[in-house]
Each structure stands twice: as C-alpha cells, then as structure tokens.
Design a protein around this motif. Structure first.
Motif, PDB file in Angstrom:
ATOM      1  N   LEU A   1      35.322  18.190  -5.753  1.00  0.00           N
ATOM      2  CA  LEU A   1      34.230  17.420  -4.969  1.00  0.00           C
ATOM      3  C   LEU A   1      33.210  17.307  -4.098  1.00  0.00           C
ATOM      4  O   LEU A   1      33.365  18.027  -3.274  1.00  0.00           O
ATOM      5  CB  LEU A   1      35.007  16.149  -4.973  1.00  0.00           C
ATOM      6  CG  LEU A   1      36.060  16.093  -6.250  1.00  0.00           C
ATOM      7  CD1 LEU A   1      36.863  15.118  -5.911  1.00  0.00           C
ATOM      8  CD2 LEU A   1      35.449  16.230  -7.761  1.00  0.00           C
ATOM      9  N   PRO A   2      31.796  16.761  -4.031  1.00  0.00           N
ATOM     10  CA  PRO A   2      30.766  17.611  -2.830  1.00  0.00           C
ATOM     11  C   PRO A   2      31.796  17.004  -1.717  1.00  0.00           C
ATOM     12  O   PRO A   2      32.276  15.873  -1.424  1.00  0.00           O
ATOM     13  CB  PRO A   2      30.029  16.454  -3.284  1.00  0.00           C
ATOM     14  CG  PRO A   2      30.245  16.031  -4.416  1.00  0.00           C
ATOM     15  CD  PRO A   2      31.078  15.949  -5.127  1.00  0.00           C
ATOM     16  N   ALA A   3      31.241  17.297  -0.489  1.00  0.00           N
ATOM     17  CA  ALA A   3      31.783  16.859   0.875  1.00  0.00           C
ATOM     18  C   ALA A   3      31.033  14.912   0.905  1.00  0.00           C
ATOM     19  O   ALA A   3      30.014  15.035   0.652  1.00  0.00           O
ATOM     20  CB  ALA A   3      31.273  17.719   2.523  1.00  0.00           C
ATOM     21  N   GLY A   4      32.337  14.240   1.731  1.00  0.00           N
ATOM     22  CA  GLY A   4      32.193  13.254   1.934  1.00  0.00           C
ATOM     23  C   GLY A   4      31.910  12.348   0.323  1.00  0.00           C
ATOM     24  O   GLY A   4      31.794  11.150   0.223  1.00  0.00           O
ATOM     25  N   TYR A   5      32.554  12.664  -0.305  1.00  0.00           N
ATOM     26  CA  TYR A   5      32.322  12.130  -1.632  1.00  0.00           C
ATOM     27  C   TYR A   5      33.681  10.888  -1.813  1.00  0.00           C
ATOM     28  O   TYR A   5      34.778  11.429  -1.302  1.00  0.00           O
ATOM     29  CB  TYR A   5      33.382  13.201  -2.857  1.00  0.00           C
ATOM     30  CG  TYR A   5      33.150  12.716  -4.034  1.00  0.00           C
ATOM     31  CD1 TYR A   5      32.546  12.027  -5.180  1.00  0.00           C
ATOM     32  CD2 TYR A   5      34.660  11.483  -4.660  1.00  0.00           C
ATOM     33  CE1 TYR A   5      32.166  11.660  -6.235  1.00  0.00           C
ATOM     34  CE2 TYR A   5      34.724  11.708  -6.221  1.00  0.00           C
ATOM     35  CZ  TYR A   5      33.532  10.896  -6.582  1.00  0.00           C
ATOM     36  OH  TYR A   5      34.025  10.646  -7.712  1.00  0.00           O
ATOM     37  N   LYS A   6      33.527   9.462  -2.063  1.00  0.00           N
ATOM     38  CA  LYS A   6      34.513   8.413  -1.610  1.00  0.00           C
ATOM     39  C   LYS A   6      35.676   8.614  -2.920  1.00  0.00           C
ATOM     40  O   LYS A   6      34.947   8.550  -4.536  1.00  0.00           O
ATOM     41  CB  LYS A   6      33.828   7.434  -1.707  1.00  0.00           C
ATOM     42  CG  LYS A   6      33.139   7.422  -0.201  1.00  0.00           C
ATOM     43  CD  LYS A   6      33.750   7.270   0.656  1.00  0.00           C
ATOM     44  CE  LYS A   6      32.503   6.290   1.542  1.00  0.00           C
ATOM     45  NZ  LYS A   6      32.422   7.225   2.597  1.00  0.00           N
ATOM     46  N   PRO A   7      36.295   8.958  -2.754  1.00  0.00           N
ATOM     47  CA  PRO A   7      38.020   8.892  -4.768  1.00  0.00           C
ATOM     48  C   PRO A   7      37.812   7.416  -5.320  1.00  0.00           C
ATOM     49  O   PRO A   7      37.469   7.717  -5.997  1.00  0.00           O
ATOM     50  CB  PRO A   7      38.720   9.203  -3.930  1.00  0.00           C
ATOM     51  CG  PRO A   7      38.595   8.857  -2.092  1.00  0.00           C
ATOM     52  CD  PRO A   7      37.770   8.891  -2.257  1.00  0.00           C
ATOM     53  N   THR A   8      37.358   6.470  -4.324  1.00  0.00           N
ATOM     54  CA  THR A   8      37.040   5.305  -5.403  1.00  0.00           C
ATOM     55  C   THR A   8      36.517   5.761  -6.501  1.00  0.00           C
ATOM     56  O   THR A   8      36.248   4.607  -7.532  1.00  0.00           O
ATOM     57  CB  THR A   8      36.288   3.974  -4.127  1.00  0.00           C
ATOM     58  OG1 THR A   8      34.874   3.765  -3.859  1.00  0.00           O
ATOM     59  CG2 THR A   8      37.076   3.875  -3.434  1.00  0.00           C
ATOM     60  N   GLY A   9      35.407   6.690  -6.503  1.00  0.00           N
ATOM     61  CA  GLY A   9      34.974   6.529  -7.419  1.00  0.00           C
ATOM     62  C   GLY A   9      35.463   7.459  -8.495  1.00  0.00           C
ATOM     63  O   GLY A   9      34.297   7.744  -9.823  1.00  0.00           O
TER      64      GLY A   9
END
Length: 68
Positions: free
Chosen positions: A34-42
């Motif tokens: 997953l890309p850096a800063g990716y929010k797991p809520t998505g």
C-alpha cells in the motif's frame, strides 16, 4: 506487481472455482503493498468459500460455510 484497485485483475485469478478470485492457503499467501500514508479505512477485503458440499449455502448471512 499489480496495479489498480482489484486484485487479481478480472479473469486472471488462480482459483479452480472462479477465475476472478485467488486462492489463499498454506503455501499460497498474498502480499499487498500500500502507498505511504494510505488510510486503512478505505481498504476492503472480500473472501469467498466455495460451496464444496453443494448445499446451496454460501455463508452470506445464511449460516452456510464456516472457516476454522
């Protein structure tokens, strides 16, 4: 490496039951970067269990197949 929002790409899965799905089993793990800063809520993960005993129950709130 995959790209896009769906893994596997449609029709390129390795499941013997459905070509749009991959098998996850001992010796067949998956890895997602997953890309850096990716929010797991998505993030959404969806798992399917084949109806191997052919009783018509798929586990979708019907009391069907169970993973243990």
């Amino acid at each position: 490496m995959g790209s896009g929002t769906v893994i596997p790409k449609p029709g390129l899965g390795n499941s013997e039951y459905a070509p749009d799905w991959n098998v996850i089993a001992p010796g067949k793990p998956i890895q997602m970067k997953l890309p850096a800063g990716y929010k797991p809520t998505g993030l959404g993960l969806e798992f399917r269990v084949p109806d191997l005993n052919r009783d018509g129950l798929t586990g979708d709130n019907t009391g069907g197949e169970t993973l243990s």
